[in-house]
Design a protein around this motif. Sequence first.
Motif, PDB file in Angstrom:
ATOM      1  N   MET A  49       0.744  -1.307  -0.030  1.00 35.12           N
ATOM      2  CA  MET A  49      -0.056   0.132   0.074  1.00 35.12           C
ATOM      3  C   MET A  49       0.763   1.310   0.029  1.00 35.12           C
ATOM      4  O   MET A  49       0.639   2.206  -0.662  1.00 35.12           O
ATOM      5  CB  MET A  49      -0.768   0.082   1.238  1.00 35.12           C
ATOM      6  CG  MET A  49      -2.078  -1.259   1.271  1.00 35.12           C
ATOM      7  SD  MET A  49      -3.037  -0.862  -0.317  1.00 35.12           S
ATOM      8  CE  MET A  49      -3.841   0.699  -0.032  1.00 35.12           C
ATOM      9  N   ARG A  64     -10.886   0.573 -13.169  1.00 35.22           N
ATOM     10  CA  ARG A  64     -11.548   1.251 -11.918  1.00 35.22           C
ATOM     11  C   ARG A  64     -11.174   2.775 -12.175  1.00 35.22           C
ATOM     12  O   ARG A  64     -11.907   3.531 -11.594  1.00 35.22           O
ATOM     13  CB  ARG A  64     -10.920   0.872 -10.655  1.00 35.22           C
ATOM     14  CG  ARG A  64     -11.440  -0.413 -10.225  1.00 35.22           C
ATOM     15  CD  ARG A  64     -10.815  -1.149  -8.963  1.00 35.22           C
ATOM     16  NE  ARG A  64     -11.552  -2.185  -8.554  1.00 35.22           N
ATOM     17  CZ  ARG A  64     -11.048  -3.354  -9.430  1.00 35.22           C
ATOM     18  NH1 ARG A  64     -10.235  -3.501 -10.272  1.00 35.22           N
ATOM     19  NH2 ARG A  64     -11.793  -4.247  -8.801  1.00 35.22           N
TER      20      ARG A  64
ATOM     21  N   PHE B 310      -5.393  -4.450  -8.258  1.00 31.67           N
ATOM     22  CA  PHE B 310      -6.131  -3.161  -8.751  1.00 31.67           C
ATOM     23  C   PHE B 310      -7.027  -3.016  -7.693  1.00 31.67           C
ATOM     24  O   PHE B 310      -7.052  -1.824  -7.456  1.00 31.67           O
ATOM     25  CB  PHE B 310      -6.809  -3.267 -10.047  1.00 31.67           C
ATOM     26  CG  PHE B 310      -5.612  -3.260 -11.297  1.00 31.67           C
ATOM     27  CD1 PHE B 310      -4.457  -2.963 -11.151  1.00 31.67           C
ATOM     28  CD2 PHE B 310      -6.134  -3.760 -12.523  1.00 31.67           C
ATOM     29  CE1 PHE B 310      -3.208  -3.029 -12.161  1.00 31.67           C
ATOM     30  CE2 PHE B 310      -5.216  -3.677 -13.606  1.00 31.67           C
ATOM     31  CZ  PHE B 310      -4.108  -3.358 -13.594  1.00 31.67           C
ATOM     32  N   ALA B 311      -7.878  -3.798  -7.284  1.00 31.44           N
ATOM     33  CA  ALA B 311      -8.763  -3.697  -6.398  1.00 31.44           C
ATOM     34  C   ALA B 311      -8.451  -3.094  -4.955  1.00 31.44           C
ATOM     35  O   ALA B 311      -8.842  -2.382  -4.546  1.00 31.44           O
ATOM     36  CB  ALA B 311      -9.557  -4.859  -6.341  1.00 31.44           C
ATOM     37  N   ILE B 312      -7.230  -3.867  -4.487  1.00 33.80           N
ATOM     38  CA  ILE B 312      -6.880  -3.731  -3.325  1.00 33.80           C
ATOM     39  C   ILE B 312      -6.130  -2.283  -3.112  1.00 33.80           C
ATOM     40  O   ILE B 312      -6.656  -1.408  -2.364  1.00 33.80           O
ATOM     41  CB  ILE B 312      -5.867  -4.722  -2.507  1.00 33.80           C
ATOM     42  CG1 ILE B 312      -6.455  -6.198  -2.664  1.00 33.80           C
ATOM     43  CG2 ILE B 312      -5.310  -4.244  -1.297  1.00 33.80           C
ATOM     44  CD1 ILE B 312      -5.511  -7.223  -2.537  1.00 33.80           C
ATOM     45  N   GLY B 313      -5.464  -1.950  -4.348  1.00 39.26           N
ATOM     46  CA  GLY B 313      -4.732  -0.623  -4.188  1.00 39.26           C
ATOM     47  C   GLY B 313      -5.805   0.412  -4.673  1.00 39.26           C
ATOM     48  O   GLY B 313      -5.571   1.619  -3.798  1.00 39.26           O
ATOM     49  N   THR B 314      -6.846   0.367  -5.275  1.00 34.42           N
ATOM     50  CA  THR B 314      -7.602   1.236  -5.741  1.00 34.42           C
ATOM     51  C   THR B 314      -8.600   1.769  -4.511  1.00 34.42           C
ATOM     52  O   THR B 314      -8.718   2.962  -4.212  1.00 34.42           O
ATOM     53  CB  THR B 314      -8.475   1.206  -7.012  1.00 34.42           C
ATOM     54  OG1 THR B 314      -7.594   0.681  -8.113  1.00 34.42           O
ATOM     55  CG2 THR B 314      -9.209   2.225  -7.525  1.00 34.42           C
ATOM     56  N   GLY B 316      -7.919   1.554  -1.607  1.00 36.98           N
ATOM     57  CA  GLY B 316      -7.008   2.251  -0.366  1.00 36.98           C
ATOM     58  C   GLY B 316      -7.329   1.705   1.099  1.00 36.98           C
ATOM     59  O   GLY B 316      -8.039   0.726   1.299  1.00 36.98           O
ATOM     60  N   TYR B 317      -6.743   2.474   2.011  1.00 35.49           N
ATOM     61  CA  TYR B 317      -6.892   2.054   3.450  1.00 35.49           C
ATOM     62  C   TYR B 317      -8.230   2.235   3.839  1.00 35.49           C
ATOM     63  O   TYR B 317      -8.778   1.483   4.594  1.00 35.49           O
ATOM     64  CB  TYR B 317      -5.879   2.924   3.960  1.00 35.49           C
ATOM     65  CG  TYR B 317      -4.659   2.387   4.110  1.00 35.49           C
ATOM     66  CD1 TYR B 317      -4.120   1.315   4.731  1.00 35.49           C
ATOM     67  CD2 TYR B 317      -3.634   3.370   3.580  1.00 35.49           C
ATOM     68  CE1 TYR B 317      -2.852   1.146   4.644  1.00 35.49           C
ATOM     69  CE2 TYR B 317      -2.384   3.074   3.729  1.00 35.49           C
ATOM     70  CZ  TYR B 317      -1.850   1.731   4.131  1.00 35.49           C
ATOM     71  OH  TYR B 317      -0.459   1.464   4.123  1.00 35.49           O
ATOM     72  N   SER B 320     -13.735   1.979  -0.863  1.00 34.92           N
ATOM     73  CA  SER B 320     -14.506   2.842  -1.666  1.00 34.92           C
ATOM     74  C   SER B 320     -15.832   3.164  -1.155  1.00 34.92           C
ATOM     75  O   SER B 320     -16.576   3.868  -1.449  1.00 34.92           O
ATOM     76  CB  SER B 320     -14.730   2.358  -3.008  1.00 34.92           C
ATOM     77  OG  SER B 320     -15.322   1.113  -3.116  1.00 34.92           O
ATOM     78  N   SER B 326     -15.650  -1.805  -7.459  1.00 33.57           N
ATOM     79  CA  SER B 326     -15.845  -2.532  -8.916  1.00 33.57           C
ATOM     80  C   SER B 326     -15.500  -3.896  -8.289  1.00 33.57           C
ATOM     81  O   SER B 326     -14.982  -4.681  -8.873  1.00 33.57           O
ATOM     82  CB  SER B 326     -15.010  -2.190 -10.015  1.00 33.57           C
ATOM     83  OG  SER B 326     -15.198  -0.768 -10.434  1.00 33.57           O
ATOM     84  N   ALA B 327     -15.838  -4.346  -7.160  1.00 34.83           N
ATOM     85  CA  ALA B 327     -15.540  -5.334  -6.646  1.00 34.83           C
ATOM     86  C   ALA B 327     -16.003  -6.620  -7.436  1.00 34.83           C
ATOM     87  O   ALA B 327     -15.565  -7.661  -7.329  1.00 34.83           O
ATOM     88  CB  ALA B 327     -15.941  -5.508  -5.109  1.00 34.83           C
ATOM     89  N   GLU B 344     -11.313  -3.820  -1.164  1.00 30.72           N
ATOM     90  CA  GLU B 344     -11.583  -2.648  -2.003  1.00 30.72           C
ATOM     91  C   GLU B 344     -12.886  -1.766  -1.648  1.00 30.72           C
ATOM     92  O   GLU B 344     -12.593  -0.759  -1.331  1.00 30.72           O
ATOM     93  CB  GLU B 344     -12.094  -3.304  -3.541  1.00 30.72           C
ATOM     94  CG  GLU B 344     -12.507  -2.087  -4.635  1.00 30.72           C
ATOM     95  CD  GLU B 344     -13.044  -2.367  -5.759  1.00 30.72           C
ATOM     96  OE1 GLU B 344     -12.891  -3.573  -6.245  1.00 30.72           O
ATOM     97  OE2 GLU B 344     -13.190  -1.283  -6.778  1.00 30.72           O
ATOM     98  N   VAL B 348      -8.624  -1.327   3.241  1.00 35.42           N
ATOM     99  CA  VAL B 348      -7.622  -2.246   3.644  1.00 35.42           C
ATOM    100  C   VAL B 348      -7.250  -2.477   5.026  1.00 35.42           C
ATOM    101  O   VAL B 348      -6.827  -3.460   5.766  1.00 35.42           O
ATOM    102  CB  VAL B 348      -6.164  -1.653   2.949  1.00 35.42           C
ATOM    103  CG1 VAL B 348      -4.794  -2.424   3.530  1.00 35.42           C
ATOM    104  CG2 VAL B 348      -6.317  -1.944   1.636  1.00 35.42           C
TER     105      VAL B 348
END
Lengths: 490, 476
Positions: A49, A64, B310-314, B316-317, B320, B326-327, B344, B348
Amino acid sequence: MQLTPEEDFLAKDRERAKNNKRKNVPIVVITYLMTAVFMAMIGYVIYFMQFEAERTIANSRNVRQDSFADKVERGDIITSDGEVIATSTTDENGVTKRSYPHGNMFAHVTGYDAHGKAGLELSGNFYMLRTHIQVFERVMKELADEKNRGDNIVTTVRYDLQARAYNALGDARGAVIAIEPSTGKILCMVSKPDFDPNEIDAVWDYMQTEEGAESSILLNRATQGYYAPGSTFKVVTLLEYMREHPNDYENYNYYCESDGTFNDVYIHCYGDTAHGEESLKDSLAYSCNASFANIGVGLNKSSYRKTAEELLFNKELPFDGTYVKSSFTIDENSADYEIPQTAIGQGDTKMTPLHGAMITSAIANGGVLMKPYMIERVENDDGAKIKEFKPKTYGALMESNEAKVLTEYMKSVADYGTAAWYFSDASYDVAAKTGTAEYDDEGHSNSWFIGFSNPDHPDLVVCVLTEDVERTGLTSSSVARQLFDAYYGY
Amino acid sequence: MINIICEISKYLIILFMILYTVKCFSSLLSTTEKERKVKATKQIIYVFMIHFLCYLTMFLRLGEVRIIVFYGIQIFVAILYMVIFQSIYRNASALLTNNTAFMLLIGYIMLTRLDFSLAVKQFLFATVGLILTSFVPYIMQNWKNLRVFGKRYGLLGLIGLMTVFIPGLGFENYGSRNWIRIGGFSLQPMEFVKILFVFFVASMLCKASTFGELLANAIISAAFMGVLVLEKDLGAAVIFYITYVCLVYLATSRPIFLVGGIGIGVGAVYAAYLLFKDSLFAHVMVRVSAWRNPFADIDGGGYQLSQSLFAIGTGGYLGSGLTQGSADIIPVSESDFIFSAICEELGVIFGLALILVIVSIFISFVNVAMQCRDPFYKYVAFGFSVIFITQSLLNLGGVTKFIPSTGVTLPLISYGVSSVLSTLIIFSIIQGVYVISTNEAIKNEKDKERAKAILERAAYAGGGLPGQRQGTREEQ
């Protein structure tokens, strides 16, 4: 003395508890091991992260990104000298419209934000859809369900250079690309024919017609144009010759009678000029086809290929955008008759202007290629810097002493060789190589220029290609001259 | 307005999740029964808050009434389960029932978000599973000869595993031939066989005293691994192997078995790589190269993992927010990749807390194993602890690119009939061991109290006698 049953019971219980404790040691060990592995995993996720997520999700394949557009008004694209070349306006219904104040001039730099995206709209998409405006304002807008203003990207491209290159190319088809060799910053990138990104929907419809498809206006010739390199390739042949004759290449000598037959292939010089007695340096300066065909037939094919591939022919290029790989087809199994044409840049060799600029950039930078890039930094809407892209070294394409000799030889091209006519009155020094590549049997040819200014401390690398020079009369060298002049303020 | 409520809910969900995680660990440390009860009650409140806020968000965002109805039914069943279970088994572990409810509810939330009909299906099967498995502790208390079947468990397990090779019954899915189809339902026999496997190894190790018996045990266990490898179910083979090594280490108390076991395991994987990299394990190789660089083959082998990252990073902590990401486009997000979907949309931080909760569940399991003095149930409880944590590790590590993905489910959260049922059985057996050993401990404690009281009375009457007696015992 006999134990009472109660004492016996308590003693045995203590014994059992002790045994159980000893028995549990493996459980404790495994528990610690497993917990340690999980802590490592948690550490890894946090590492991802902190250090990798940003780069990972900027991948243009992350769909996304588009969902951000529901909450963020796409940021602007600004040139390094402060001209806005792409901006967004949102109407009262929340519909965002993208506009390009300079229309066609930056068409292939900005690209377009529809029909699959291209150019900076594609490679910088992620940054423009993120917002770093002040937290309070952002939260208020989020709660009110209003769009926040996205971050702006500042490109390395300069408005003044782009405008000069754009005008110099006029109506001719072709491409111009200029790179700062010490950093890899792309300072201008023009491709013609072009289109108006403001009218991308109409352009898209036009592309579906036969005429539109033929016009190839959406093709960025600077990175995707795939041309025979012509005489500019003699630089590669020269480098290979130097590598095969490290101690005596300076003793090379050839008597040019304007033509000759090499490996059963007839080769003649441009304009059927007989160059007479010439050294290796003069062969390059005058771009003598006969002399280079002569050099070519003596070369080791597999080592020729190795040198070409070290210069990134047949390889992926270090560039974050759409491009086409260049190709070099000679290998140890190639027939001898393929060599003479290849040595002078005809044959099956193909190169993009981007790649030409990269090779030149490596020569100018002592053999080391800096990765070309187009996004200098990301700013929030108030102009505060969010992220800066630092120059990155790709690696050495050649030894520094090789680059030094090539620079010296290329200088002779502008001093007294084929480019001298264009640069004799310039107030700066230039190292260059010109090229004319025939692409059909009716004498039609493309004109190439690769070169850089101020060879002692190279400032600017320029690569120009103009198509069908017989029809337009516009040589690539004259366009390059204009660009160098603009760079030095003339 | 809706937006404000949903945004605030997003932060509250994370807050309650952190509180729940803290309670999981502090419960492990509490010493008195009363303290445990208080903490367990707080935990239930946190779970219900998370559950409520998630369903509220989904209802507000999607506006579907069926979401409220489904929510109501879930709450009803959850409360009923906890009340009934606690009143039947007065010595049951409240921490364990809370965690069971927590994991299932998190699963329902994500499945409702991803695919409503799957969520309903999962809910129905899990509810049936809860009813059936609530008898397990009772059966264990009253049926004492579970430990005598030894090799018969092994044989039954092997037959169960091999059903997938029966033409017409077994079929291949996601590159592994480890599924059977019975009456419209797809099941993974491995999920149930792993329970038999633990019983088999535990009961064999209980009586194994000679080298020959250990060897027989090893050979039959190796047969399990062999069949799993033939099914190309490498994730399961790894789980079985690690469980086996840990149990042998526990039974023998000799570190050499742990070190040797790890050594042989690494060696076997390497040998298998050299021998079969182009044939039997071709699909494993794809996963390994996808692990090393998922983006190199983003349209092929690296697709799932790139989408997951992509999902985890987008997200974020902070995530969304439910339904705002967009899971649903992550491949198999309802099953193997559900953790990416959670990260996602719920964030996180929530995901990391979930990992910690899973670790705390593992620790609470091994506590049960350590407390238990009966070797058979000690082995069983420890075996299931290892299965649970290894499976979680393979799943979580696989979707976060910590280790190559092996295609196993996240216990109780991932969608999957066989996975949920077998995990519920495992949880209930642990609960059974807890109940049995707690009852015994209480009984033992009472006996001790009584013995001490008698001795004290004797000492008071005889004057100074206990001291002399102690002396004599030391001489003995």
